[in-house]
Design an enzyme around this catalytic site. Structure first.
Site, mmCIF file in Angstrom:
data_model
loop_
_atom_site.group_PDB
_atom_site.id
_atom_site.type_symbol
_atom_site.label_atom_id
_atom_site.label_comp_id
_atom_site.label_asym_id
_atom_site.label_seq_id
_atom_site.Cartn_x
_atom_site.Cartn_y
_atom_site.Cartn_z
ATOM 1 N N TYR A 1 49.236 54.726 31.908
ATOM 2 C CA TYR A 1 49.018 53.346 32.385
ATOM 3 C C TYR A 1 49.131 52.323 31.260
ATOM 4 O O TYR A 1 49.817 51.289 31.413
ATOM 5 C CB TYR A 1 47.637 53.274 33.035
ATOM 6 C CG TYR A 1 47.179 51.899 33.477
ATOM 7 C CD1 TYR A 1 47.511 51.391 34.732
ATOM 8 C CD2 TYR A 1 46.373 51.108 32.647
ATOM 9 C CE1 TYR A 1 47.068 50.140 35.150
ATOM 10 C CE2 TYR A 1 45.930 49.855 33.053
ATOM 11 C CZ TYR A 1 46.281 49.375 34.304
ATOM 12 O OH TYR A 1 45.839 48.144 34.704
ATOM 13 N N SER B 1 47.186 43.820 31.155
ATOM 14 C CA SER B 1 45.808 44.304 31.039
ATOM 15 C C SER B 1 45.398 44.276 29.576
ATOM 16 O O SER B 1 46.251 44.312 28.684
ATOM 17 C CB SER B 1 45.735 45.749 31.549
ATOM 18 O OG SER B 1 44.508 46.347 31.198
HETATM 19 P P1 NAD Z 1 43.642 46.677 43.615
HETATM 20 O O1 NAD Z 1 43.550 48.109 43.955
HETATM 21 O O2 NAD Z 1 42.903 45.737 44.455
HETATM 22 O O3 NAD Z 1 45.146 46.200 43.581
HETATM 23 C C1 NAD Z 1 46.235 47.022 43.282
HETATM 24 C C2 NAD Z 1 47.204 46.917 44.430
HETATM 25 O O4 NAD Z 1 48.428 47.501 44.039
HETATM 26 C C3 NAD Z 1 46.778 47.646 45.669
HETATM 27 O O5 NAD Z 1 45.970 46.839 46.504
HETATM 28 C C4 NAD Z 1 48.107 47.975 46.312
HETATM 29 O O6 NAD Z 1 48.396 47.055 47.341
HETATM 30 C C5 NAD Z 1 49.113 47.786 45.203
HETATM 31 N N1 NAD Z 1 49.948 48.963 45.035
HETATM 32 C C6 NAD Z 1 49.684 50.079 44.322
HETATM 33 N N2 NAD Z 1 50.717 50.943 44.431
HETATM 34 C C7 NAD Z 1 51.651 50.339 45.217
HETATM 35 C C8 NAD Z 1 52.926 50.727 45.691
HETATM 36 N N3 NAD Z 1 53.480 51.904 45.373
HETATM 37 N N4 NAD Z 1 53.596 49.865 46.500
HETATM 38 C C9 NAD Z 1 53.041 48.677 46.854
HETATM 39 N N5 NAD Z 1 51.846 48.261 46.420
HETATM 40 C C10 NAD Z 1 51.162 49.092 45.605
HETATM 41 O O7 NAD Z 1 43.174 46.568 42.103
HETATM 42 P P2 NAD Z 1 43.278 45.401 41.013
HETATM 43 O O8 NAD Z 1 42.403 45.848 39.938
HETATM 44 O O9 NAD Z 1 43.080 44.080 41.612
HETATM 45 O O10 NAD Z 1 44.752 45.550 40.472
HETATM 46 C C11 NAD Z 1 45.656 44.485 40.413
HETATM 47 C C12 NAD Z 1 46.387 44.477 39.081
HETATM 48 O O11 NAD Z 1 45.462 44.178 38.055
HETATM 49 C C13 NAD Z 1 47.050 45.791 38.712
HETATM 50 O O12 NAD Z 1 48.337 45.521 38.171
HETATM 51 C C14 NAD Z 1 46.143 46.324 37.624
HETATM 52 O O13 NAD Z 1 46.859 47.139 36.723
HETATM 53 C C15 NAD Z 1 45.685 45.044 36.982
HETATM 54 N N6 NAD Z 1 44.478 45.159 36.188
HETATM 55 C C16 NAD Z 1 43.296 45.521 36.772
HETATM 56 C C17 NAD Z 1 42.167 45.643 35.992
HETATM 57 C C18 NAD Z 1 40.854 46.047 36.581
HETATM 58 O O14 NAD Z 1 39.925 46.342 35.820
HETATM 59 N N7 NAD Z 1 40.677 46.093 37.878
HETATM 60 C C19 NAD Z 1 42.227 45.383 34.617
HETATM 61 C C20 NAD Z 1 43.441 44.999 34.062
HETATM 62 C C21 NAD Z 1 44.560 44.900 34.860
#
Ligand code: NAD
Ligand code: MG
Length: 300
Positions: free
Chosen positions: A205, A192
């Site tokens: 985080y 991130s």
């Molecule tokens: P999202 O909620 O769609 O995806 C996160 C997923 O993590 C969930 O759908 C879930 O299936 C999974 N998850 C969480 N805890 C879990 C557990 N204990 N066991 C199994 N699965 C689990 O949201 P997203 O934003 O697409 O997140 C995906 C990745 O992107 C993450 O690693 C997040 O840190 C990263 N990210 C997101 C952003 C943002 O702004 N959305 C920015 C930077 C990084």
């Protein structure tokens, strides 16, 4: 309404997708994409594949929604079979993804379960390898984010769950997968912008996302002699369930994305092509790198 646009016609990126203000929309963790307003664009109607991952066998975590779902849709349209991991309570989101993958004539195998368990992570990799008949693309997207105003509000339990989900699971899954992966395999991990520009509200985080960068760089050197590459995607603000289910305060959701130069959040569909590029042989000379997809809030 779904905010899907054509990803291939030249256009002004500032105007391509919804901008703040957004409605407040609290959801319990982990949240569902299907309940967001506006609905995120994961490339459902737009992503075009060119057979660049024909016959590849992929395990994707966080595959039901957000960035993971967008990657899965793209991988399927590029010709890969996919094992999808997510939490059991996200089955409604996962079923939508399975339909889209199967519509491409590719395999979509659901293996839901909690990645905070080492035993489950081992079982997930073993089953994925078995059910796909191999494993050559590992994409770790699952993550957890909980905003807290004050260090005093972060319990040891929260700190532990964030590190277990974001860092330990990555270690457990890679440890189980590497011995099974043939030459030419690719691993993609998800960091991130928070690894480089940590917010004051993400004290647990942000360091997990720095750990993912260092872990991936170290692993890339270790597995290169086996012919395996490891790279990292570092997204900026993306419109996903993670954010509306406690990743941000609802006040920040209203203006989500306004802090970056593009003045809007990214849609998951805008991240998928980076995962595809790093998965395919097109990126053959690239390993141990971190790629920002940040709306102009560039990595150092
Ligand atoms: P999202 O909620 O769609 O995806 C996160 C997923 O993590 C969930 O759908 C879930 O299936 C999974 N998850 C969480 N805890 C879990 C557990 N204990 N066991 C199994 N699965 C689990 O949201 P997203 O934003 O697409 O997140 C995906 C990745 O992107 C993450 O690693 C997040 O840190 C990263 N990210 C997101 C952003 C943002 O702004 N959305 C920015 C930077 C990084
Ligand atoms: Mg989800």
């Amino acid at each position: 309404m779904m905010s899907q646009t054509n990803q291939y016609d030249m256009q002004n990126p500032l105007e391509q997708y919804p901008k703040p203000d957004f409605p407040k929309q609290p959801q319990p963790v982990p949240g569902l994409a299907g309940e967001m307003d506006p609905l995120p664009d994961h490339g459902e109607t737009s992503y075009k594949g060119f057979g660049r991952l024909k016959g590849r066998k992929a395990l994707v975590t966080g595959a039901d929604s957000g960035i993971g779902r967008a990657a899965v849709i793209a991988f399927a349209r590029e010709g890969a079979d996919i094992v999808l991991n997510y939490l059991p309570e996200e089955d409604a989101d996962a079923d939508e993804v399975v339909k889209l993958v199967e519509a491409e004539g590719r395999k979509a195998i659901k293996i839901p379960g909690d990645l905070k368990s080492e035993a489950f992570c081992q079982e997930l990799v073993r089953k994925a390898h078995e059910q796909l008949g191999g494993l050559d693309l590992l994409v770790n997207v699952a993550g957890r984010q909980t905003s807290q105003q004050d260090i005093a509000d972060i319990t040891t339990e929260q700190f532990d769950e964030t590190f277990k989900t974001n860092v330990y699971a990555l270690f457990w899954i890679c440890k189980a997968a590497v011995p099974l992966m043939p030459e030419g395999s690719t691993i993609i991990n998800t960091s991130s912008i928070q690894a480089y520009q940590p917010s004051e509200t993400l004290l647990d985080y942000a360091p997990t996302k720095s750990a993912i960068v260092a872990f991936s760089k170290a692993l890339s050197k270790q597995v290169l002699p086996k012919g395996i590459r490891v790279n990292v995607v570092a997204p900026g603000p993306f419109w996903t369930p993670l954010q509306v289910s406690g990743g941000q305060t609802q006040g920040k959701i209203e203006v989500f994305g306004s802090e970056v130069p593009m003045k809007r959040p990214g849609q998951p569909a805008e991240c998928a092509p980076m995962y595809v590029f790093l998965a395919t042989q097109e990126s053959s000379y690239i390993t141990g790198e971190v790629f920002g997809v940040t709306g102009g809030n560039t990595l150092p």
